[in-house]
Write a protein that holds these residues in place. Sequence first.
Motif, mmCIF file in Angstrom:
data_model
loop_
_atom_site.group_PDB
_atom_site.id
_atom_site.type_symbol
_atom_site.label_atom_id
_atom_site.label_comp_id
_atom_site.label_asym_id
_atom_site.label_seq_id
_atom_site.Cartn_x
_atom_site.Cartn_y
_atom_site.Cartn_z
ATOM 1 N N MET A 1 0.652 -1.126 -0.112
ATOM 2 C CA MET A 1 -0.064 -0.129 0.104
ATOM 3 C C MET A 1 1.021 1.107 0.050
ATOM 4 O O MET A 1 1.908 1.235 0.669
ATOM 5 N N VAL A 2 0.262 2.304 -0.496
ATOM 6 C CA VAL A 2 1.112 3.410 -0.601
ATOM 7 C C VAL A 2 0.057 4.758 -0.248
ATOM 8 O O VAL A 2 -1.069 4.708 -0.693
ATOM 9 N N LEU A 3 0.719 5.453 0.432
ATOM 10 C CA LEU A 3 -0.119 6.441 1.106
ATOM 11 C C LEU A 3 0.478 7.879 0.559
ATOM 12 O O LEU A 3 1.702 7.943 0.462
ATOM 13 N N ASN A 4 -0.419 8.718 -0.162
ATOM 14 C CA ASN A 4 0.016 9.887 -0.393
ATOM 15 C C ASN A 4 -1.089 10.935 -0.075
ATOM 16 O O ASN A 4 -2.133 10.929 0.121
ATOM 17 N N ILE A 5 -0.148 12.059 0.087
ATOM 18 C CA ILE A 5 -1.033 13.311 0.497
ATOM 19 C C ILE A 5 -0.859 14.405 -0.597
ATOM 20 O O ILE A 5 0.228 14.981 -0.877
#
Length: 100
Positions: A1-5
Amino acid sequence: MVLNIVDDLLEIKTLDLNLIISYKITSRKGRLIQKEPYRRQIDKGISEFKAEIFEQFKYNEKLMEYIEKLIVSDPKNVRRNLVKLQTLGNELSLNFLIEG
Protein backbone atom coordinates in the motif's frame (compact mmCIF):
# COMPACT_ATOMS: atom_id res chain seq x y z
CA MET A 1 0.00 0.00 0.00
CA VAL A 2 1.12 3.51 -0.78
CA LEU A 3 -0.05 6.56 1.16
CA ASN A 4 0.02 9.86 -0.65
CA ILE A 5 -1.05 13.35 0.52
CA VAL A 6 -2.19 15.77 -2.16
CA ASP A 7 -3.37 19.16 -0.87
CA ASP A 8 -6.04 18.23 1.68
CA LEU A 9 -6.54 14.64 0.48
CA LEU A 10 -5.02 11.46 1.85
CA GLU A 11 -4.86 8.87 -0.92
CA ILE A 12 -4.40 5.17 -0.34
CA LYS A 13 -3.12 3.34 -3.42
CA THR A 14 -2.00 -0.13 -4.39
CA LEU A 15 1.70 -0.76 -5.01
CA ASP A 16 1.11 -0.22 -8.73
CA LEU A 17 -0.45 3.16 -7.81
CA ASN A 18 -4.10 2.37 -8.46
CA LEU A 19 -6.25 4.48 -6.15
CA ILE A 20 -8.11 2.48 -3.52
CA ILE A 21 -9.71 5.36 -1.62
CA SER A 22 -9.14 8.97 -0.71
CA TYR A 23 -10.12 10.92 2.39
CA LYS A 24 -10.39 14.64 2.97
CA ILE A 25 -7.96 15.62 5.73
CA THR A 26 -9.46 17.80 8.41
CA SER A 27 -7.51 20.63 10.00
CA ARG A 28 -9.40 20.13 13.25
CA LYS A 29 -7.37 18.19 15.78
CA GLY A 30 -8.74 14.90 17.04
CA ARG A 31 -11.36 14.49 14.31
CA LEU A 32 -12.11 11.06 12.87
CA ILE A 33 -11.44 10.80 9.15
CA GLN A 34 -14.00 8.61 7.44
CA LYS A 35 -15.56 8.42 4.02
CA GLU A 36 -19.14 8.63 5.10
CA PRO A 37 -20.18 10.22 8.38
CA TYR A 38 -21.96 7.65 10.49
CA ARG A 39 -24.16 8.82 13.27
CA ARG A 40 -25.86 6.07 15.15
CA GLN A 41 -29.57 6.71 15.26
CA ILE A 42 -30.53 5.50 18.70
CA ASP A 43 -33.86 7.29 18.81
CA LYS A 44 -35.50 4.41 16.93
CA GLY A 45 -35.61 0.74 17.75
CA ILE A 46 -34.80 -2.00 15.23
CA SER A 47 -38.48 -2.92 14.90
CA GLU A 48 -39.37 0.70 14.09
CA PHE A 49 -36.65 0.84 11.41
CA LYS A 50 -37.91 -2.44 9.94
CA ALA A 51 -41.49 -1.16 9.82
CA GLU A 52 -40.43 2.07 8.09
CA ILE A 53 -38.34 0.20 5.52
CA PHE A 54 -41.07 -2.35 4.85
CA GLU A 55 -43.54 0.48 4.24
CA GLN A 56 -41.01 2.44 2.17
CA PHE A 57 -40.50 -0.54 -0.14
CA LYS A 58 -44.15 -1.52 -0.31
CA TYR A 59 -43.66 -4.64 1.80
CA ASN A 60 -41.26 -6.23 -0.67
CA GLU A 61 -40.97 -9.86 0.41
CA LYS A 62 -37.37 -10.29 -0.81
CA LEU A 63 -36.25 -7.28 1.21
CA MET A 64 -38.14 -8.41 4.30
CA GLU A 65 -36.52 -11.83 4.02
CA TYR A 66 -33.07 -10.22 3.62
CA ILE A 67 -33.55 -8.04 6.71
CA GLU A 68 -34.70 -10.99 8.82
CA LYS A 69 -31.60 -12.96 7.76
CA LEU A 70 -29.43 -9.91 8.49
CA ILE A 71 -30.82 -9.66 12.03
CA VAL A 72 -29.85 -13.28 12.68
CA SER A 73 -26.50 -13.34 10.88
CA ASP A 74 -25.13 -9.90 11.83
CA PRO A 75 -27.05 -8.53 14.82
CA LYS A 76 -24.20 -6.23 15.79
CA ASN A 77 -24.53 -4.20 12.56
CA VAL A 78 -28.27 -4.39 11.91
CA ARG A 79 -28.96 -0.75 12.80
CA ARG A 80 -26.18 0.51 10.53
CA ASN A 81 -27.43 -1.62 7.64
CA LEU A 82 -31.05 -0.57 8.12
CA VAL A 83 -30.06 3.11 8.16
CA LYS A 84 -28.09 2.56 4.95
CA LEU A 85 -31.02 0.78 3.28
CA GLN A 86 -33.31 3.61 4.27
CA THR A 87 -30.88 6.22 2.92
CA LEU A 88 -30.40 4.34 -0.35
CA GLY A 89 -34.13 3.97 -0.67
CA ASN A 90 -34.48 7.72 -0.45
CA GLU A 91 -31.72 8.29 -3.02
CA LEU A 92 -32.50 5.53 -5.55
CA SER A 93 -35.29 3.23 -6.36
CA LEU A 94 -34.17 0.12 -4.51
CA ASN A 95 -37.42 -1.52 -5.57
CA PHE A 96 -35.98 -1.54 -9.09
CA LEU A 97 -32.83 -3.30 -7.84
CA ILE A 98 -34.73 -5.78 -5.68
CA GLU A 99 -37.24 -6.76 -8.33
CA GLY A 100 -34.51 -7.77 -10.80
